[in-house]
Design an enzyme around this catalytic site. Structure first.
Site, PDB file in Angstrom:
ATOM      1  N   GLY A  18     -53.525  18.777 -25.879  1.00  0.00           N
ATOM      2  CA  GLY A  18     -52.505  17.771 -26.149  1.00  0.00           C
ATOM      3  C   GLY A  18     -52.336  16.816 -24.990  1.00  0.00           C
ATOM      4  O   GLY A  18     -52.231  15.597 -25.178  1.00  0.00           O
ATOM      5  N   ASP A  71     -46.888  18.895 -28.807  1.00  0.00           N
ATOM      6  CA  ASP A  71     -47.879  17.954 -28.289  1.00  0.00           C
ATOM      7  C   ASP A  71     -47.540  16.512 -28.659  1.00  0.00           C
ATOM      8  O   ASP A  71     -47.930  15.578 -27.948  1.00  0.00           O
ATOM      9  CB  ASP A  71     -49.280  18.296 -28.804  1.00  0.00           C
ATOM     10  CG  ASP A  71     -49.913  19.429 -28.013  1.00  0.00           C
ATOM     11  OD1 ASP A  71     -49.585  19.573 -26.820  1.00  0.00           O
ATOM     12  OD2 ASP A  71     -50.736  20.175 -28.585  1.00  0.00           O
ATOM     13  N   ILE A 147     -60.671  31.650 -37.371  1.00  0.00           N
ATOM     14  CA  ILE A 147     -60.876  31.620 -38.819  1.00  0.00           C
ATOM     15  C   ILE A 147     -60.004  30.559 -39.478  1.00  0.00           C
ATOM     16  O   ILE A 147     -60.468  29.782 -40.331  1.00  0.00           O
ATOM     17  CB  ILE A 147     -60.592  33.015 -39.431  1.00  0.00           C
ATOM     18  CG1 ILE A 147     -61.663  34.016 -38.990  1.00  0.00           C
ATOM     19  CG2 ILE A 147     -60.528  32.931 -40.954  1.00  0.00           C
ATOM     20  CD1 ILE A 147     -61.385  35.441 -39.411  1.00  0.00           C
ATOM     21  N   THR A 190     -68.717  28.004 -21.704  1.00  0.00           N
ATOM     22  CA  THR A 190     -68.793  26.676 -22.325  1.00  0.00           C
ATOM     23  C   THR A 190     -70.027  26.556 -23.203  1.00  0.00           C
ATOM     24  O   THR A 190     -69.969  25.993 -24.309  1.00  0.00           O
ATOM     25  CB  THR A 190     -68.801  25.584 -21.245  1.00  0.00           C
ATOM     26  OG1 THR A 190     -67.533  25.596 -20.581  1.00  0.00           O
ATOM     27  CG2 THR A 190     -69.033  24.204 -21.852  1.00  0.00           C
ATOM     28  N   LYS A 222     -76.911  21.680 -15.796  1.00  0.00           N
ATOM     29  CA  LYS A 222     -77.098  22.813 -16.700  1.00  0.00           C
ATOM     30  C   LYS A 222     -76.273  22.645 -17.978  1.00  0.00           C
ATOM     31  O   LYS A 222     -76.758  22.894 -19.095  1.00  0.00           O
ATOM     32  CB  LYS A 222     -76.708  24.115 -15.996  1.00  0.00           C
ATOM     33  CG  LYS A 222     -77.053  25.367 -16.779  1.00  0.00           C
ATOM     34  CD  LYS A 222     -76.474  26.611 -16.129  1.00  0.00           C
ATOM     35  CE  LYS A 222     -77.081  26.891 -14.770  1.00  0.00           C
ATOM     36  NZ  LYS A 222     -76.596  28.164 -14.210  1.00  0.00           N
ATOM     37  N   CYS A 380     -26.501  19.041 -27.602  1.00  0.00           N
ATOM     38  CA  CYS A 380     -26.408  19.697 -28.912  1.00  0.00           C
ATOM     39  C   CYS A 380     -25.527  20.948 -28.810  1.00  0.00           C
ATOM     40  O   CYS A 380     -24.315  20.850 -28.701  1.00  0.00           O
ATOM     41  CB  CYS A 380     -27.814  19.999 -29.435  1.00  0.00           C
ATOM     42  SG  CYS A 380     -27.873  20.405 -31.200  1.00  0.00           S
ATOM     43  N   PHE A 381     -26.118  22.124 -28.809  1.00  0.00           N
ATOM     44  CA  PHE A 381     -25.377  23.373 -28.658  1.00  0.00           C
ATOM     45  C   PHE A 381     -24.564  23.352 -27.363  1.00  0.00           C
ATOM     46  O   PHE A 381     -23.454  23.877 -27.299  1.00  0.00           O
ATOM     47  CB  PHE A 381     -26.381  24.530 -28.645  1.00  0.00           C
ATOM     48  CG  PHE A 381     -25.793  25.901 -28.840  1.00  0.00           C
ATOM     49  CD1 PHE A 381     -25.473  26.373 -30.098  1.00  0.00           C
ATOM     50  CD2 PHE A 381     -25.582  26.733 -27.756  1.00  0.00           C
ATOM     51  CE1 PHE A 381     -24.953  27.647 -30.270  1.00  0.00           C
ATOM     52  CE2 PHE A 381     -25.069  28.010 -27.913  1.00  0.00           C
ATOM     53  CZ  PHE A 381     -24.752  28.474 -29.179  1.00  0.00           C
ATOM     54  N   GLN A 384     -21.384  21.588 -27.992  1.00  0.00           N
ATOM     55  CA  GLN A 384     -20.492  22.405 -28.808  1.00  0.00           C
ATOM     56  C   GLN A 384     -19.801  23.487 -27.983  1.00  0.00           C
ATOM     57  O   GLN A 384     -18.603  23.740 -28.133  1.00  0.00           O
ATOM     58  CB  GLN A 384     -21.281  23.019 -29.962  1.00  0.00           C
ATOM     59  CG  GLN A 384     -21.832  22.003 -30.942  1.00  0.00           C
ATOM     60  CD  GLN A 384     -22.793  22.614 -31.960  1.00  0.00           C
ATOM     61  OE1 GLN A 384     -22.979  23.837 -31.984  1.00  0.00           O
ATOM     62  NE2 GLN A 384     -23.402  21.781 -32.779  1.00  0.00           N
ATOM     63  N   HIS A 514     -30.406  14.751 -29.128  1.00  0.00           N
ATOM     64  CA  HIS A 514     -31.374  15.206 -28.126  1.00  0.00           C
ATOM     65  C   HIS A 514     -31.993  14.006 -27.402  1.00  0.00           C
ATOM     66  O   HIS A 514     -33.074  13.530 -27.769  1.00  0.00           O
ATOM     67  CB  HIS A 514     -32.470  16.044 -28.793  1.00  0.00           C
ATOM     68  CG  HIS A 514     -31.998  17.384 -29.254  1.00  0.00           C
ATOM     69  ND1 HIS A 514     -32.080  18.508 -28.455  1.00  0.00           N
ATOM     70  CD2 HIS A 514     -31.418  17.777 -30.417  1.00  0.00           C
ATOM     71  CE1 HIS A 514     -31.573  19.546 -29.111  1.00  0.00           C
ATOM     72  NE2 HIS A 514     -31.161  19.131 -30.308  1.00  0.00           N
ATOM     73  N   GLU A 516     -33.496  13.839 -24.646  1.00  0.00           N
ATOM     74  CA  GLU A 516     -34.759  14.143 -23.958  1.00  0.00           C
ATOM     75  C   GLU A 516     -35.982  13.737 -24.766  1.00  0.00           C
ATOM     76  O   GLU A 516     -37.065  13.492 -24.206  1.00  0.00           O
ATOM     77  CB  GLU A 516     -34.837  15.640 -23.607  1.00  0.00           C
ATOM     78  CG  GLU A 516     -35.005  16.591 -24.774  1.00  0.00           C
ATOM     79  CD  GLU A 516     -33.711  17.048 -25.417  1.00  0.00           C
ATOM     80  OE1 GLU A 516     -33.714  18.092 -26.089  1.00  0.00           O
ATOM     81  OE2 GLU A 516     -32.684  16.346 -25.247  1.00  0.00           O
TER      82      GLU A 516
END
Length: 542
Positions: A18, A71, A147, A190, A222, A380-381, A384, A514, A516
């Site tokens: 990210g 991300d 998978i 790698t 390499k 937020c919280f 409160q 929020h 941020e």
């Protein structure tokens, strides 16, 4: 027509795909191009909204109300381009949409399969809405060989053939581990990762190699030989002191130059790196230090507060100070005096959260900040809990609490059942689904003229991103304002409190939203810039 860059990962997770995607996007912008970044997540959750922050990290919220992978926060902070709900998709959401189509009969009786139906849905997501964009960067979550990631890898393999020649580049991010006993970097992991990628039909054009030291010429040779890439396309991604050093480090290593060369864009436009030079100069040359206590409940995983950490860093950049974070688990305050943990800090921040665990500790942190005149930011919280503390301590309502924690005689904070989004009324029920049912995304707030927060923003009408299900009860407003807690910001209809502040405190502000999520290193959010300035004053640096 847009060109597409697909970023995959191998060897181990958490290598920073990210961040690499965001930094590359910033480098392309520095050369004058427009970019869009998207994230494909292979997990079966429809979105990360109901996932534990201690497992998945923070939930990043967009203006249009999407709960997305963290991300996307990197993407926004590095490019300044706001993401939306079409920039993050999961396996769960894809299957949800396909099954809904199958139930409606949209497939006309055809057998619904991973190929072509799932892969087609992924390709449609990648290609949609990119008109006018020069480069679309698409990050695939997880590592090659997982998978659950196979349909995504198959989809981007097909896109390599579907798109016009020269419109698709694959970047593979891997790890070059250093083995102390051998005294050398090892390329074999790698090589195996690229072999796995090639086995499903994808040949990487560029290798981005995470390492803690310089890659010797022989190892580069390499890797180029055995991974079938040009030696110049083996790009060193060495560890740096700050994430904001990454764009410059990748530029110096030649990543953006190699990407443009892979597209056949030569000569490449010259980059303008002045924006990032200014950010890194301010970050690495502070004129002092402040300590901020973060009293939270997910402190065991710092990614749970990723945007918050970065916003505080941006506030430090704005004030030319280093911001030292003191992480405090709020539960340790319960039944104990918080003073030994909070004395000496220059600011206290209580972030968002859910549920009763640690709530009383956050209330005690707010009380300490109020009584000791320490700068306090409640988000937020955190807002409160500050209101509950004031209602108990100043308004004399000893049973003040939140209905989120169970039945209460004094619900100072209660469940929202309806609110306006624009001209539309949104409604929720307590027994309804949890996922995607909060008040999500950007909402307008009106700030009281002459209030401290209006002065910080420099205006009385703002728009900020929300993510919450409970709201401060305005029935207690009159009693609280009589005690000095001003409801300085409200929703346009005057029903939902957005900000509170103590009029007789140097800096004590709570916000329901929020902030941020909208802070950028080159454009720090005004609330965080002001909060760190108050902490700087507290530390007697000014």
């Amino acid at each position: 027509m847009a060109r597409y860059i697909f970023i995959t990962g191998g060897v181990v997770s958490s290598l920073g795909k990210g961040l690499a995607s965001a930094a590359l996007g910033a480098l392309l912008q520095a050369r004058g191009y427009t970019v869009r970044l998207r994230k494909l997540d292979p997990y079966l959750n429809v979105d990360p909204g109901t996932m534990s922050p201690t497992q998945h990290g923070e939930v990043f919220v967009t203006d249009d109300g999407a709960e997305t992978d963290l991300d996307l926060g990197h993407y926004e902070r590095f490019t300044g381009r706001s993401a939306n709900k079409r920039d993050n998709i999961t396996t769960g959401r894809i299957y949800q949409e396909i099954i809904a189509k199958e139930r409606r009969g949209d497939f006309l009786g055809a057998t619904v399969q991973v190929i072509p139906h799932v892969t087609n849905a992924i390709k449609e997501f990648v290609l949609e809405g990119n008109d006018g964009v020069d480069f679309v960067l698409v990050e695939i979550g997880g590592t090659v060989g997982d998978i659950e990631g196979l349909p995504f890898f198959e989809a981007i393999r097909q896109l390599g053939n579907d798109l016009p020649k020269g419109h698709c580049v694959y970047i593979h991010l891997t790890l070059l581990p250093f083995i102390p006993s051998a005294g050398e970097l090892k390329t074999k992991p790698t090589q195996h990762s690229v072999k796995e990628l090639r086995s499903i039909g994808i040949q990487p054009d560029i290798l981005l190699c995470r390492t803690d030291r310089e890659i010797p010429r022989e190892e580069r040779r390499k890797l180029g030989l055995f991974c079938n890439v040009r030696e110049s396309a083996v790009i060193e991604a060495r560890d740096v002191g700050s994430i904001y050093d990454v764009p410059r480090a990748y530029h110096d290593a030649g990543l953006d130059r190699e990407v443009l060369s892979a597209f056949g864009i030569e000569p490449a436009p010259k980059p303008n790196m002045s924006r990032w030079a200014g950010v890194t100069k301010a970050f690495h040359n502070p004129e002092g230090e402040v300590t901020i206590a973060i009293v939270g409940k997910y402190t065991g995983l710092k990614d749970a507060y990723k945007s918050l950490i970065e916003a505080l860093t941006h506030g430090g950049i704005a004030n030319r100070v280093k911001v030292k974070l003191d992480w405090i688990e709020s539960e340790i305050f319960e039944g104990a005096d918080p003073a030994p943990h909070l004395e000496g800090v220059h600011g206290i921040l209580v972030p968002g959260g859910f549920g009763p665990r640690g709530a009383e500790g956050k209330i005690l942190a707010a009380k300490f900040a109020r009584e000791r005149k320490v700068p306090y930011l409640g988000i937020c919280f955190g807002m409160q809990m500050a209101v509950i503390e004031a209602t108990r301590s100043l308004a004399g309502v000893s049973q003040a609490n939140s209905s989120e924690f169970g039945p209460t005689a004094e619900p100072v904070v209660g469940l929202m059942t309806e609110w306006l989004r624009g001209n539309e009324l949104e409604q929720r029920r307590a027994e309804g689904d949890l996922g995607g049912t909060m008040r999500l995304g950007a909402y307008r707030a009106d700030l009281l003229e002459g209030s401290k927060i209006a002065a910080i923003y420099g205006k009385t009408e703002i728009s900020e991103r929300h993510r919450h299900r409970y709201e401060v009860n305005t029935a207690y407003r009159e009693r609280l304002e009589a005690k000095g807690l001003l409801f300085a910001g409200m929703s346009p209809d005057g029903l939902l409190p957005e900000t509170v502040e103590f009029v007789d405190h140097p800096w004590f502000i709570g916000v329901q939203y929020h902030p941020e999520l909208k802070s950028r290193p080159f454009e720090p959010h005004p609330l965080f810039a002001s909060f760190i300035a108050a902490a700087k004053a507290q530390s007697r640096l000014v």
